[in-house]
Design an enzyme around this catalytic site. Structure first.
Site, PDB file in Angstrom:
ATOM      1  N   SER A  38       0.817  -1.200   0.000  1.00 14.08           N
ATOM      2  CA  SER A  38       0.000   0.000   0.000  1.00 14.08           C
ATOM      3  C   SER A  38       0.860   1.263   0.000  1.00 14.08           C
ATOM      4  CB  SER A  38      -0.951  -0.046   1.197  1.00 14.08           C
ATOM      5  OG  SER A  38      -1.996   0.880   1.057  1.00 14.08           O
ATOM      6  N   ASP A 185      -5.724  -3.674  -2.399  1.00 13.41           N
ATOM      7  CA  ASP A 185      -4.664  -3.289  -1.466  1.00 13.41           C
ATOM      8  C   ASP A 185      -3.865  -4.483  -0.943  1.00 13.41           C
ATOM      9  OD1 ASP A 185      -3.318  -2.284   0.959  1.00 13.41           O
ATOM     10  OD2 ASP A 185      -4.559  -0.509   0.659  1.00 13.41           O
TER      11      ASP A 185
END
Length: 295
Positions: A38, A185
């Protein structure tokens, strides 16, 4: 000293990484390899592209993060339509502006694909929710999707890793079958991939320094769950951190800079200048205290 670096997810809290990196650089440590999930993947990509700390600080501090949010135009015209878009497109924002911003910054250093970096220098973690797999880019591209990693866009990899579920729309990855995978993510399956540089004998080639945007798991306070929304946040937070918290608790926590920034929401793209400076300050202070006794 040459080290490998691993950076956790944390959304806009990533400003705290800048403060930590300032102190790491001041102690004459340089990164040989970098990895992240991320927001950590974003920082890792900039380091891999040979951005200096002062360059990163300037470009991130000047960024108006809200301008990276790109809802479909029709959702800005028709009231409540963004919730329909969330239902059918699985996210509020397209994420194209974020990817283009990353692309342009990497292009300024003549970095486009993984072929432009030394082999193994950058590793980006993403989550394939169609196959139910944690995927490390570029390592797993050929095996899982039949994709040549040399020609895979780094900006695309980082955008996928930063695809916070329900906030950004999932990216689609072509594979070995006609059905494409949905990628979200990387923090969903490993928000802090400290394990990523271990070899087959479970050893690290050089010292690995982790930077984690939260406190040490054993010191976390219980969550106050009073309604369905609180429960959703608690479930998602547990999902993000449970795997890595178990690993970190068994690993050498003395190689991790913990930066407690839980007072800032990961998707708060409206941070003020004071909040940004506070995050940098906390990262600076935590890293400074840690590095006095490391390695």
């Amino acid at each position: 000293m040459k080290i490998d670096g691993v950076f956790s997810g944390g959304g806009v809290k990533a400003y705290a990484f800048l403060g930590a990196l300032q102190r790491i650089s001041a102690c004459n440590h340089s990164f040989e390899r970098v990895a992240g999930s991320s927001a950590g993947a974003l920082i890792a990509a900039f380091l891999a592209a040979d951005y200096q700390i002062d360059e990163m600080d300037q470009m991130v501090q000047e960024l108006d993060a809200e301008k990276l949010l790109d809802p479909p135009k029709w959702t800005t015209i028709i009231p409540f339509s963004k919730w329909l878009n969330l239902y059918f497109q699985l996210g509020l924002y397209k994420g194209n502006r974020l990817e283009n911003w990353i692309y342009n910054l990497l292009a300024a250093k003549n970095i486009y694909t993984f072929h432009d970096l030394q082999p193994g220098y950058l590793k980006v973690v993403v989550s394939d929710i169609s196959l139910g797999k944690l995927v490390v880019i570029p390592d797993d591209l050929k095996r899982i999707y039949g994709i040549n990693p040399d020609y895979f866009s780094i900006a695309k990899a980082v955008r996928m890793s930063a695809g916070f579920p329900y906030f950004f729309m999932p990216k689609k990855m072509p594979g070995k079958t006609r059905k494409k995978s949905l990628i979200v993510d990387g923090g969903l399956l490993s928000n802090f991939p400290l394990w990523i540089f271990k070899d087959k004998s479970n050893r690290n080639k050089r010292p690995v320094l982790g930077v984690k945007l939260s406190g040490y798991a054993e010191h976390d306070q219980p969550r106050d769950v009073r309604n369905a929304l609180d429960m959703f946040h608690a479930l998602f937070s547990t999902m993000l951190n449970a795997h890595d918290a178990r690993y970190v608790s068994k690993s050498d926590k003395n190689n991790i800079i913990f930066i407690p920034v839980d007072h800032i929401a990961a998707t708060d793209f409206k941070l003020t200048s004071d909040q940004k400076e506070r995050l940098v300050y906390i990262g600076n202070q935590r890293a400074d205290a840690f590095l006095k006794h490391w390695p």
